[in-house]
Write an enzyme that holds these catalytic residues in place. Structure first.
Site, mmCIF file in Angstrom:
data_model
loop_
_atom_site.group_PDB
_atom_site.id
_atom_site.type_symbol
_atom_site.label_atom_id
_atom_site.label_comp_id
_atom_site.label_asym_id
_atom_site.label_seq_id
_atom_site.Cartn_x
_atom_site.Cartn_y
_atom_site.Cartn_z
ATOM 1 N N ASN A 148 0.828 -1.208 0.000
ATOM 2 C CA ASN A 148 0.000 0.000 0.000
ATOM 3 C C ASN A 148 0.862 1.257 0.000
ATOM 4 O OD1 ASN A 148 -2.782 -0.674 -0.113
ATOM 5 N ND2 ASN A 148 -2.660 -1.509 1.949
ATOM 6 N N ASP A 171 -6.623 -6.674 -2.114
ATOM 7 C CA ASP A 171 -7.572 -7.674 -1.627
ATOM 8 C C ASP A 171 -8.900 -7.071 -1.175
ATOM 9 O OD1 ASP A 171 -5.929 -6.601 0.651
ATOM 10 O OD2 ASP A 171 -7.401 -7.730 1.782
ATOM 11 N N HIS A 201 -9.234 1.171 -3.954
ATOM 12 C CA HIS A 201 -10.013 1.660 -2.810
ATOM 13 C C HIS A 201 -11.001 2.754 -3.224
ATOM 14 C CE1 HIS A 201 -6.942 0.253 0.490
ATOM 15 N NE2 HIS A 201 -7.451 -0.733 -0.225
ATOM 16 N N TYR A 265 -14.567 1.883 1.037
ATOM 17 C CA TYR A 265 -13.594 2.938 1.321
ATOM 18 C C TYR A 265 -14.066 4.310 0.843
ATOM 19 C CZ TYR A 265 -9.604 0.271 3.118
ATOM 20 O OH TYR A 265 -8.766 -0.477 3.904
#
Length: 442
Positions: A148, A171, A201, A265
């Site tokens: 990330n 994921d 995200h 998100y």
């Protein structure tokens, strides 16, 4: 007989490493292995896990060679796959990202807003360094990168390592699809055929069908408008209360556009005021992870090492690890599996920046991936994505050029930050906190 592969896990000291190893060992019929290596530049942290991981491997299959090392040549020589999940600065720097943001009344989150930008500025160099090791010692290796913040890292790879054998993955949609399958009464997410588009995200499902071709999206949206991504009783596939709260908030995200199923998100971008109001600036997610997951995993690994056996372990296979095995299997054995990957758009989304790194379905085989065509996307989603892509590109610009102004612009443009004034105050605090991690900005 299937060819056996050699794997290195970059970021071997991560608390996710044992569950990745458990998943690899649980799928030796799909992806046979001859070597598993751990690589980390923090020997002390990696050693907290290494002996337990070696015991787990030897008890499952003694023929698999195991090595934990801080030497990049040993780690990357004779490797078919690098599973990369590095965290430059580790959890103490994540804590700084979160708390500096919240100090200024802005979302403090690992990959979204200022926290994601700060983390991205640290991650780019570390990921590029590992790509260079891979290309030097095992040029035919594939790197499956889920370090990330994936969007910023993917943009840096596109720009600075355009010909590298790197596939950027995440994921998060997998976790949501597991819960969606549960809501819909389907045995597994693999029983669903999905269409999805967005950024990492930051995306939406446009279709969720069963294997008979029945469209389940209206049923799922009806449920989510009432319960979010939770079961009717409030339960679901969540690791803790904070994830359950995120799943509940999906009902408010869906209400903004009740035609598509959103990635959870998006709450950080559409409801940043709510997120800040419900955050503790003195005890953030990083503190929670250090106090729970880290202690649990390191403690269990110490117990295994002392006992000399992993029998009865509480360590479990992680949901994200299954995605990694599926991807490696598709590359090794040309399965042409359909998977969500972060790839250059190149017209897949017709009315969007061709250079943007988008998250879309792809067909994966031995030569890599082939993105599927998405067509045109709606104005609302397109507008949100254009703003966020600009943030990601400006962040990589800032890293490349050492530009204070480009990073100030990135923070100002983030939907989580209310003004250029606040963006500058956050940036100045972030520069101080990230000395030794970021390039010098001028």
């Amino acid at each position: 007989m299937k060819k056996k592969s050699s794997v290195v896990i970059a970021g071997g000291g991560s608390t996710y490493t044992p569950e990745i190893i458990l998943m690899l060992l649980d799928n030796l019929d799909k992806l046979p292995l001859r070597k598993i290596k751990l690589y980390d530049n923090d020997e002390e942290r990696q050693n907290k896990l290494a002996k337990a991981c070696e015991i787990i491997v030897k008890e499952k299959d003694p023929s698999i060679e195991f090595l934990a090392t801080t030497d990049p040549e040993l780690a990357y020589t004779d490797v078919d796959f690098c599973l990369a999940h590095i965290r430059v600065g580790q959890l103490p720097m994540r804590e700084m990202d979160e708390k500096i943001s919240l100090k200024h009344g802005v979302v403090g989150q690992e990959t979204c807003g200022p926290g994601g930008i700060a983390y991205g500025m640290r991650s780019i160099g570390g990921v590029l360094e590992n790509i260079e090791y891979m290309e030097k010692y095992s040029p035919n290796c594939w790197m499956l990168n889920y370090s990330n913040p994936a969007a910023i890292v993917a943009e840096a790879c596109r720009r600075l390592k355009p010909n590298s054998r790197v596939i950027n993955i995440c994921d998060m949609p997998i976790g949501m699809e597991n819960t969606m399958a549960e809501i819909l009464g389907v045995a597994s997410r693999k029983e669903l055929d999905v269409r999805y588009f967005g950024l990492n995200h930051f995306g939406w499902w446009t279709s969720v069908k069963d294997k008979e071709g029945n469209e389940l999206l209206p049923k799922l949206l009806e449920h989510q408008l009432k319960y979010g991504n939770c079961m009717t009783d409030g339960g679901g596939n969540f690791t803790d209360d904070s994830w359950q709260e995120t799943a509940r908030k999906v009902k408010d995200i869906v209400a903004v556009d009740p035609t598509l199923v959103p990635n959870s998100y998006l709450k950080y971008y559409l409801f940043p005021d709510y997120v800040v109001e419900h955050s503790d600036p003195n005890y953030t997610r990083a503190n929670q992870v250090m106090d729970t997951r880290e202690k649990r995993v390191f403690g269990e690994c110490a117990r295994i090492e002392k006992a000399g056996t992993a029998v009865g372990t509480c360590l479990e296979i992680g949901i994200h690890a299954s995605f990694i095995v599926d991807l490696a299997t598709a590359l090794a054995f040309n399965t042409h599996e359909r998977m969500l990957l972060i790839v250059q758009n190149n017209g897949a989304i017709e009315n969007f920046d061709p250079e943007a790194m988008v998250e879309i379905p792809c067909i994966v085989g031995k030569d890599g991936y082939e993105p599927l065509s998405i067509g045109k996307i709606p104005t609302f989603q397109k507008g949100l994505m254009e703003e966020q892509v600009a943030v990601e590109k400006l962040t990589v610009d800032a890293w490349q050029e050492g530009s204070y102004h480009k990073l100030w612009q990135a923070l100002t443009l983030s939907k989580t930050v209310p003004s250029a004034t606040v963006a500058k105050a956050i940036l100045d605090d972030m520069i101080e906190a990230n000395k030794g991690y970021w390039p010098e900005l001028k």
